[in-house]
Structure formats: structure tokens, C-alpha cells
Design an enzyme around this catalytic site. Structure first.
Site, PDB file in Angstrom:
ATOM      1  N   SER A 139       0.751  -0.986  -0.176  1.00 58.92           N
ATOM      2  CA  SER A 139       0.012   0.063   0.143  1.00 58.92           C
ATOM      3  C   SER A 139       0.915   1.269  -0.013  1.00 58.92           C
ATOM      4  CB  SER A 139      -0.676  -0.029   1.349  1.00 58.92           C
ATOM      5  OG  SER A 139      -1.449   1.253   1.357  1.00 58.92           O
ATOM      6  N   TYR A 152      -2.397  -1.720  10.631  1.00 62.72           N
ATOM      7  CA  TYR A 152      -2.473  -2.062   9.150  1.00 62.72           C
ATOM      8  C   TYR A 152      -1.026  -1.325   8.572  1.00 62.72           C
ATOM      9  CZ  TYR A 152      -3.790  -1.576   4.077  1.00 62.72           C
ATOM     10  OH  TYR A 152      -3.759  -1.633   2.916  1.00 62.72           O
TER      11      TYR A 152
END
Length: 260
Positions: A139, A152
Site C-alpha cells: 500500500s 495496518y
């Protein structure tokens, strides 16, 4: 790498990027295998994409990965591509004392340990093929902290580091190691954040376009693929990391101040 006549295993293939990968790679003439934790969703995929093979499996469960390998290697001995896509993202306030210790690290089990275990389990089979590839989906948040979703962010940074090390260790093998550094996109994973303060929905990338770019990158052997704003984030993470953190800290500021 070639984009057709592969046998491809995609984790987390029932929605979002995984589903986009499955449908687009199937259309290119590949054998597609997907995993997911929800049997009902897997059954829906069987109806939507009847050519896709589905297995119920949980990447956070080491035993489930071992069982998946037994099934897949027996039925698909020519498996040559693994896409580690399954992931979970939550808004977590570290001020909230009610968060249990086991629940706190759930994303670590799914987003980081899951891909590591999948690679370790399937690598011997991948090495047997004439041409093979591993793609780990990270990401843009791997390039910067994202305070409202701290676990995360830590898992994606960790997965990025692991992917780089894996690439070095496999440099003399026939297994290519790719990383998809995905920007924010209109997927179920991100949809839960849309009503949160500081979010700009206009910056969310269409998942279909994102995966088109990812597949094109695979075809051109781009080992690190930065679709859309991810490339801007890469540059800014080097030139102005403080500015990036300041902007990221605006997302969910009210949540972080009030929770706990």
C-alpha cells in the site's frame, strides 16, 4: 512475464483487488484459483466467474495454509503465480484500553504473517516451474505512517521490507518477486473510512484501472508497481515525509481524540 497460460493463486479473491485480478487475469487466458474465508462469497464468485476455482481458506491460520497447499498442489501442480492480496484494515485508537491484546494484532496475522507463510509454503512448488512469480500487495501507506490505522500501516511497511529481502534471496531462481504499492481505492477495505473526517473520496482510484496498471506492470517486469497517487507518495516520502505525516494525521483526527 507472460500474461497468459499461467496458473495463478490469489488470496482474498472475493472482493476488491482480488476479484479484479481474478476476472481480468481469467479473461487473458489463465487458470485462476482464489481463496476466501466466506463460503457464501466464494459460491457467488463461482456463479459470476464460472471458470474460477475456489477454496475456502484463512491466511491467518497456518494450518489452513498447509491444507490449502495439499489441495492446490495436488490439483494444480503447474501453479506458477502467487498473488498475496488478502488483507484487513481497521481504524484503531491506541488510547482505547478495552482493545484486547489478541484482537489488536489481528492485522499482523492476516496482512504480514499470512503472506510470509503462503510464500514459505508454496515456494518449493513455484521453484519447480519454468517461469514463476510472487506478487505481494502492499500500500501507499507502506511509505508513510497512517495514524488512524496504525497496525495496518505497520504490517504493510513490514511486508514491503520482507518483499525486498525475498527478491534478493530469490535473485538466482526463476521466481520473480513483484510488489504492488496500491494507493487508496474504492474497495470494501477503504469504504469503511469514507465517512471519517479528513477523507477525500475524490482521491480514491478506481480498482479496475488500478489492477489494469498492475497487470501491465507484470507484463513489463516492473518489480515495483506504483499506480496513480502511489508514485506521488513515493516521491513525497523522500522529499517531504513530515508533510505527508501531517496530512495523513488529519484522517480520523476526531476518532483518535475521542476514542478511549
Amino acid at each position: 512475464m507472460k500474461l497468459n497460460n499461467n496458473t495463478i493463486l490469489i488470496t482474498g479473491g472475493t472482493s476488491g483487488f482480488g476479484l479484479e485480478f481474478a476476472s481480468k487475469l481469467l479473461a487473458l487466458g489463465n487458470t485462476i484459483i482464489i481463496t476466501g474465508r466466506n463460503q457464501a462469497k466464494l459460491d457467488e464468485i463461482n456463479k459470476k466467474l464460472p471458470g474460477v476455482h475456489t477454496f475456502k481458506s484463512d491466511v491467518s491460520d497456518a494450518g489452513a495454509i498447509e491444507q490449502l497447499y495439499k489441495q492446490v498442489s495436488a490439483q494444480f501442480p503447474s501453479l506458477n503465480v502467487l498473488i498475496n492480496n488478502a488483507g484487513e484494515m481497521r481504524a484503531i485508537s491506541l488510547n482505547d484500553a478495552s482493545t484486547g491484546l489478541r484482537d489488536l494484532t489481528r492485522e499482523v496475522e492476516i496482512n504480514l504473517m499470512g503472506p510470509m507463510r503462503m510464500v514459505q509454503q508454496f515456494l518449493p512448488l513455484l521453484k519447480q516451474q519454468n517461469e514463476a512469480a510472487i506478487m505481494n500487495v502492499t500500500s501507499g501507506i507502506a511509505l508513510m505512517p497512517f495514524p488512524v490505522s496504525p497496525i495496518y500501516g505497520a504490517t504493510k511497511s513490514g511486508l514491503r521490507s520482507y518483499t525486498k529481502s525475498l527478491r534478493v534471496q530469490l535473485k538466482n531462481s526463476r521466481v520473480k518477486v513483484f510488489e504492488l504499492i496500491a494507493p487508496g481505492s474504492s474497495t470494501p477495505l477503504n469504504d469503511q473510512f469514507m465517512d471519517m473526517d479528513g477523507i477525500n473520496a475524490n482521491l480514491m482510484m478506481d480498482p479496475g484501472k488500478l489492477i489494469d496498471m498492475a497487470i501491465a506492470g507484470l507484463g513489463k517486469d516492473k518489480l515495483e508497481i506504483y499506480p496513480g497517487l502511489a508514485r506521488v507518495m513515493k516521491i513525497m516520502s523522500r522529499l517531504a515525509p513530515g508533510f505527508l505525516l501531517k496530512q495523513a494525521s488529519k484522517v480520523g483526527a476526531k476518532f483518535m481524540e475521542t476514542a478511549g
